[in-house]
Design an enzyme around this catalytic site. Structure first.
Site, PDB file in Angstrom:
ATOM      1  N   HIS A  84      44.208  28.049  36.049  1.00  0.00           N
ATOM      2  CA  HIS A  84      44.610  29.446  36.217  1.00  0.00           C
ATOM      3  C   HIS A  84      45.832  29.520  37.109  1.00  0.00           C
ATOM      4  CE1 HIS A  84      44.287  33.806  36.624  1.00  0.00           C
ATOM      5  NE2 HIS A  84      44.575  33.624  37.907  1.00  0.00           N
ATOM      6  N   ASP A 163      35.257  43.948  37.158  1.00  0.00           N
ATOM      7  CA  ASP A 163      36.600  43.558  37.603  1.00  0.00           C
ATOM      8  C   ASP A 163      37.662  44.370  36.880  1.00  0.00           C
ATOM      9  OD1 ASP A 163      38.691  41.777  38.806  1.00  0.00           O
ATOM     10  OD2 ASP A 163      38.994  41.314  36.698  1.00  0.00           O
ATOM     11  N   ARG A 170      42.473  49.672  41.626  1.00  0.00           N
ATOM     12  CA  ARG A 170      43.312  49.145  42.702  1.00  0.00           C
ATOM     13  C   ARG A 170      44.790  49.285  42.376  1.00  0.00           C
ATOM     14  NH1 ARG A 170      41.689  43.501  42.445  1.00  0.00           N
ATOM     15  NH2 ARG A 170      43.312  43.132  43.982  1.00  0.00           N
ATOM     16  N   SER A 185      38.638  38.915  42.214  1.00  0.00           N
ATOM     17  CA  SER A 185      39.042  39.253  40.855  1.00  0.00           C
ATOM     18  C   SER A 185      39.292  37.994  40.028  1.00  0.00           C
ATOM     19  CB  SER A 185      40.304  40.119  40.888  1.00  0.00           C
ATOM     20  OG  SER A 185      40.760  40.403  39.588  1.00  0.00           O
ATOM     21  N   LYS A 189      36.234  35.991  37.123  1.00  0.00           N
ATOM     22  CA  LYS A 189      36.534  35.700  35.712  1.00  0.00           C
ATOM     23  C   LYS A 189      36.415  34.210  35.420  1.00  0.00           C
ATOM     24  CE  LYS A 189      40.541  37.970  35.694  1.00  0.00           C
ATOM     25  NZ  LYS A 189      40.629  38.966  36.772  1.00  0.00           N
TER      26      LYS A 189
END
Length: 432
Positions: A84, A163, A170, A185, A189
């Site tokens: 990621h 999320d 947000r 967040s 995931k």
């Protein structure tokens, strides 16, 4: 019944909340029992007062529990890895890392997102490939990871719905910039998607969310601890985003650069980051390799053509045409020439990213369409010598008007000087 106002007040006043209290609030919000205005107030309280490690894990865990989870490793009987990135300009790393790791015999399963603003999205890049399907069912995803060894798809709507709701809230209430909220967040995931081991690429600099090395380090440690709490193996690499990564910024252009890299012809900075990420993932795998051996195995997969063959198999498995000739090309290509002699001192990553966005390569709102053919090629990078009139970059545009505008924006993004700047590695630090 959750007492949202009481939890808001207590967090506003700096109190620590119990795990079950945070869970009740998050799950109630996901069910629609807590209104946006109360959750926005809670996020603002967290923004100013923060969360400690236990509260951050409780938030992450509650977000995971708000939807379905996938245990990829258990489903296919192998240890599955994932990567990621926190997002940047020209960051197509997963598109090269996935095929290389899978070609080495390690299953790679990833759920990705779309770009917004100056940062590109993995799904947008993949959709520049004609026919490619980013939406697979969970069963199709698991079957492809098992049979092909590689799948990159869009996030399931049932995966971590809390999320999605919180992020949207947000984004419009100026509460994005909080390490605990960012970490929860991202990791909710990653954990819900089921990979056993994860490499996190935390970008640092002008084109990144984290502008300083200290901020990036704090985020990396927070995500590392969340992963450990959840029983995942995690490594974080802090990487330079003071200039675009590689040469290509724009969807089809980045796919072409990925193909070049899988053939051993990629830009040096991009190639180095890809091999570094592969080394970590292969060391995490069930092949019993250390990082150096993992890097050597990854380099060999590029050299012998198996990484490119895996890319072609993967793209075809998801309905796409893997041929480079199938990718769209922009009708207008304009060279950006250097105004004088010197060295490239800097390239503003945000400026290049915004130029690509205005060409149509990105989206300002979630509903905007994308022109997959357009973008910018930064042919000269920081430290390169240039002569007057030499090409610094190329603008790939849909029309002459867009090309002219982007030309000016890209030219301004380049800073030239009489001396080369100090060399800076792409990988600034590793936390593992």
């Amino acid at each position: 019944m959750v007492h949202a106002a009481d939890l808001i007040r207590r967090k506003r006043d700096g109190e620590r909340l119990a795990a079950d209290e945070i869970a009740e609030l998050v799950l109630a919000y996901a069910r629609g029992d807590v209104p946006d205005y109360q959750m926005a107030a809670f996020c603002m309280a967290v923004f100013f007062r923060g969360l400690d490690g236990a509260e951050t894990f409780a938030l992450t865990d509650a977000m995971i529990r708000s939807g379905e989870t996938i245990d990829v490793g258990a489903s296919i009987g192998r240890k599955v890895v994932d990567k990621h990135s926190t997002g940047g300009v020209g960051d197509k790393t997963s598109l090269a890392v996935g095929p290389i790791v899978a070609a080495c015999g390690v299953p790679f399963g990833k759920m990705s997102g779309r770009g917004l603003g100056h940062t590109g999205g993995t799904l947008d890049k993949l959709e520049s490939i004609p026919g490619f399907r980013v939406e697979l069912t969970t069963d199709e995803f698991l079957r492809q990871v098992r049979d092909v060894g590689l799948a990159i798809i869009g996030q399931s709507t049932n995966l971590v719905p809390a999320d999605k709701l919180l992020y949207g809230l947000r984004d419009v209430t100026a509460t994005v910039d909080n390490v605990s909220l960012i970490a929860a967040s991202i990791m909710s995931k990653k954990i819900a998607a089921g990979a056993d081991a994860i490499v996190l690429d935390v970008k640092v600099g002008d084109g990144a969310f984290m502008k300083t090395i200290d901020g990036a380090r704090e985020l990396a440690w927070t995500m590392l601890e969340l992963g450990r709490h959840a029983g995942r193996e995690v490594a974080c690499v802090l990487t330079d985003m003071d200039q675009p990564l590689g040469h290509a910024v724009g969807n089809a252009l980045e796919i072409r650069e990925t193909l070049a890299t899988l053939q051993g012809e990629g830009p040096p900075d991009f190639t180095e980051l890809v091999l570094s990420a592969c080394a970590h993932l292969l060391a995490f795998s069930d092949l019993e390799l250390d990082e150096q051996q993992g890097r050597e195995r990854a380099a060999a997969a590029v050299q012998d053509g198996s990484a490119l063959a895996m890319y072609e198999r993967w793209i075809a498995a998801q309905g796409g045409d893997p041929a480079e000739s199938a990718l769209p090309s922009a009708p207008v290509v304009r060279a950006v020439a250097a105004a004088g002699d010197g060295f490239v001192r800097a390239i503003g990553a945000v400026s290049v990213g915004m130029a690509a966005l205005r060409l149509g390569a990105g989206r300002r709102t979630k509903d905007d369409g994308i022109d997959h053919a357009v973008g910018v090629l930064c042919l000269k990078k920081r430290g390169d010598a240039v002569a007057e009139g030499e090409t610094l970059a190329e603008v790939h545009a849909a029309d002459e008007e867009g090309a002219a505008r982007a030309y000016s924006e890209v030219l301004v993004a380049y800073e030239l000087g009489d001396e080369a700047p100090p060399a800076r590695p792409i990988v600034l630090e590793t936390i593992a």
